[in-house]
Design an enzyme around this catalytic site. Structure first.
Site, PDB file in Angstrom:
ATOM      1  CG  ASN A 129      14.607  66.234   3.109  1.00 32.40           C
ATOM      2  OD1 ASN A 129      14.322  67.353   3.537  1.00 32.40           O
ATOM      3  ND2 ASN A 129      15.838  65.767   3.131  1.00 32.40           N
TER       4      ASN A 129
ATOM      5  CG  HIS B 124      13.222  72.706   0.290  1.00 35.44           C
ATOM      6  ND1 HIS B 124      14.477  73.178   0.582  1.00 35.44           N
ATOM      7  CD2 HIS B 124      13.282  72.279  -0.990  1.00 35.44           C
ATOM      8  CE1 HIS B 124      15.262  73.020  -0.461  1.00 35.44           C
ATOM      9  NE2 HIS B 124      14.559  72.468  -1.438  1.00 35.44           N
TER      10      HIS B 124
ATOM     11  CG  HIS C  56      20.946  67.527   6.436  1.00 33.40           C
ATOM     12  ND1 HIS C  56      21.608  67.760   5.259  1.00 33.40           N
ATOM     13  CD2 HIS C  56      21.900  67.428   7.385  1.00 33.40           C
ATOM     14  CE1 HIS C  56      22.915  67.795   5.487  1.00 33.40           C
ATOM     15  NE2 HIS C  56      23.115  67.606   6.770  1.00 33.40           N
TER      16      HIS C  56
ATOM     17  NE  ARG D 145      23.567  72.189   5.455  1.00 34.38           N
ATOM     18  CZ  ARG D 145      23.938  71.575   4.324  1.00 34.38           C
ATOM     19  NH1 ARG D 145      23.075  70.868   3.639  1.00 34.38           N
ATOM     20  NH2 ARG D 145      25.157  71.681   3.879  1.00 34.38           N
TER      21      ARG D 145
ATOM     22  NE  ARG E 207      22.764  75.754   5.019  1.00 33.24           N
ATOM     23  CZ  ARG E 207      23.511  75.367   3.985  1.00 33.24           C
ATOM     24  NH1 ARG E 207      22.935  75.056   2.840  1.00 33.24           N
ATOM     25  NH2 ARG E 207      24.810  75.310   4.069  1.00 33.24           N
TER      26      ARG E 207
ATOM     27  CD  GLU F 182      19.108  63.696   4.466  1.00 31.28           C
ATOM     28  OE1 GLU F 182      19.646  64.815   4.296  1.00 31.28           O
ATOM     29  OE2 GLU F 182      18.308  63.222   3.668  1.00 31.28           O
TER      30      GLU F 182
ATOM     31  CB  THR G 168      23.682  66.642   0.433  1.00 35.86           C
ATOM     32  OG1 THR G 168      22.978  66.964   1.621  1.00 35.86           O
ATOM     33  CG2 THR G 168      24.805  65.682   0.744  1.00 35.86           C
TER      34      THR G 168
ATOM     35  CD  GLU H 267      19.208  58.674   0.778  1.00 37.28           C
ATOM     36  OE1 GLU H 267      18.982  58.621   2.011  1.00 37.28           O
ATOM     37  OE2 GLU H 267      18.903  59.658   0.074  1.00 37.28           O
TER      38      GLU H 267
ATOM     39  CG  HIS I 236      20.300  64.729  -3.769  1.00 35.17           C
ATOM     40  ND1 HIS I 236      20.331  65.763  -4.663  1.00 35.17           N
ATOM     41  CD2 HIS I 236      20.672  65.250  -2.578  1.00 35.17           C
ATOM     42  CE1 HIS I 236      20.724  66.851  -4.041  1.00 35.17           C
ATOM     43  NE2 HIS I 236      20.931  66.585  -2.770  1.00 35.17           N
TER      44      HIS I 236
HETATM   45  N1  PXP Z   1      18.713  62.162   0.391  1.00 31.90           N
HETATM   46  C1  PXP Z   1      19.706  62.904   0.941  1.00 31.90           C
HETATM   47  C2  PXP Z   1      20.828  62.197   1.621  1.00 31.90           C
HETATM   48  C3  PXP Z   1      19.677  64.312   0.880  1.00 31.90           C
HETATM   49  O1  PXP Z   1      20.678  65.029   1.436  1.00 31.90           O
HETATM   50  C4  PXP Z   1      18.565  64.944   0.277  1.00 31.90           C
HETATM   51  C5  PXP Z   1      18.492  66.443   0.243  1.00 31.90           C
HETATM   52  O2  PXP Z   1      18.441  66.959   1.515  1.00 31.90           O
HETATM   53  C6  PXP Z   1      17.554  64.132  -0.264  1.00 31.90           C
HETATM   54  C7  PXP Z   1      17.666  62.755  -0.215  1.00 31.90           C
HETATM   55  C8  PXP Z   1      16.350  64.734  -0.921  1.00 31.90           C
HETATM   56  O3  PXP Z   1      16.736  65.382  -2.090  1.00 31.90           O
HETATM   57  P1  PXP Z   1      15.693  66.300  -2.856  1.00 31.90           P
HETATM   58  O4  PXP Z   1      15.357  67.438  -1.951  1.00 31.90           O
HETATM   59  O5  PXP Z   1      16.433  66.707  -4.080  1.00 31.90           O
HETATM   60  O6  PXP Z   1      14.503  65.432  -3.139  1.00 31.90           O
END
Ligand code: PXP
Length: 242
Positions: A7, A10, A43, A45, A49, A70, A101, A151, A190
């Site tokens: 992901n 960031h 994601h 949004r 952002r 996402e 999330t 998920e 997550h």
């Molecule tokens: N899965 C989903 C559905 C998420 O919303 C996120 C965070 O954007 C992640 C996985 C990844 O989470 P993390 O950044 O804590 O690894």
């Protein structure tokens, strides 16, 4: 072995902090693939952002692995997904004020609208996954609305202390078994880190782990020394003379 979806939200967060052009999540997706990412997760949004529409378009055109989008279950996002055609859409709950999330999607209370969105995505060949807490009612509701995938939210496991780590892991394991019994395919994510990923990765029925924060944080840690050295070198020995 579970595959890894990286992901990259960031990376876009850092860029947006300056409204600059770098770091570019599109370029960084290429590096994530070089490192072995099996998929790139973003994601988009509602408030844009971090990931921008431009990122999504360019990622679609350039990545060699799978694209997992996402998104919230809204008309706007549905029409973007139908245009971009990611390999997978993961439907997540979204609240404007949240930092990331928070809980999983409330599937049981939104069956009608979710069923319709999933039907439209599936009819265009887009696999659809629902990001849910590992609880029986949500898993069963996911099956009822026609999702092929879920998920499982690993946040409670990730936040657990040594006292309840084993029981939170058991909740995930039971959720996976329940989902597989219903014929659902299972991803998880997550809050997964270098310290806590192994027990989750050992659940062999989980097909993909989506991990963002820990990987981006680690990339800063292992890249910072080199980045400072490069800047010091330029200051000490400018390559051009002005
Ligand atoms: N899965 C989903 C559905 C998420 O919303 C996120 C965070 O954007 C992640 C996985 C990844 O989470 P993390 O950044 O804590 O690894």
């Amino acid at each position: 072995m579970a595959s890894l979806g990286v992901n990259i939200d960031h990376i876009a967060n850092v860029r947006q902090a300056r409204l600059a052009s770098e770091p570019d999540p599109v370029q960084m997706a290429f590096l994530a693939e070089l490192g072995g990412a099996d998929g790139i997760t973003v994601h988009l949004r509602e408030d844009r952002r971090h990931i921008q529409d431009r990122d999504l378009k360019l990622l679609r055109a350039t990545i060699k692995s799978r694209l997992n989008l996402e998104m919230a279950a809204t008309e706007e996002m549905l029409s973007i997904a139908l245009k971009i055609k990611p390999e997978m859409v993961t439907i997540v709950p979204e609240r404007r004020e949240e930092i990331t999330t928070e809980g999983g999607l409330e599937v049981s209370g939104n069956k009608k609208s979710l069923k319709e969105i999933i039907r439209k995505l599936n009819s265009e060949g887009i696999e659809t996954s629902l990001f849910i807490d590992p609880i029986q009612s949500q898993i069963e509701a996911s099956r009822e609305v026609g999702a092929g995938w879920i998920e499982l939210h690993t946040g409670c496991y990730a936040n657990a202390t040594w006292r309840n780590k084993a029981s939170e892991l058991a909740v995930i394991q039971e959720g996976v078994i329940r989902a597989r019994t219903l014929g659902l395919r299972v991803n998880a994510g997550h809050g997964l880190t270098y310290q806590n990923v192994e027990p989750i990765a050992s659940i062999k029925e989980i097909e993909e782990l989506n991990i963002g924060h820990a990987i981006v944080a680690r990339s800063i840690a292992i890249g910072l020394v080199e980045a400072v050295k490069e800047m010091k070198d330029l200051i000490k020995n400018p390559r051009l003379h002005f």
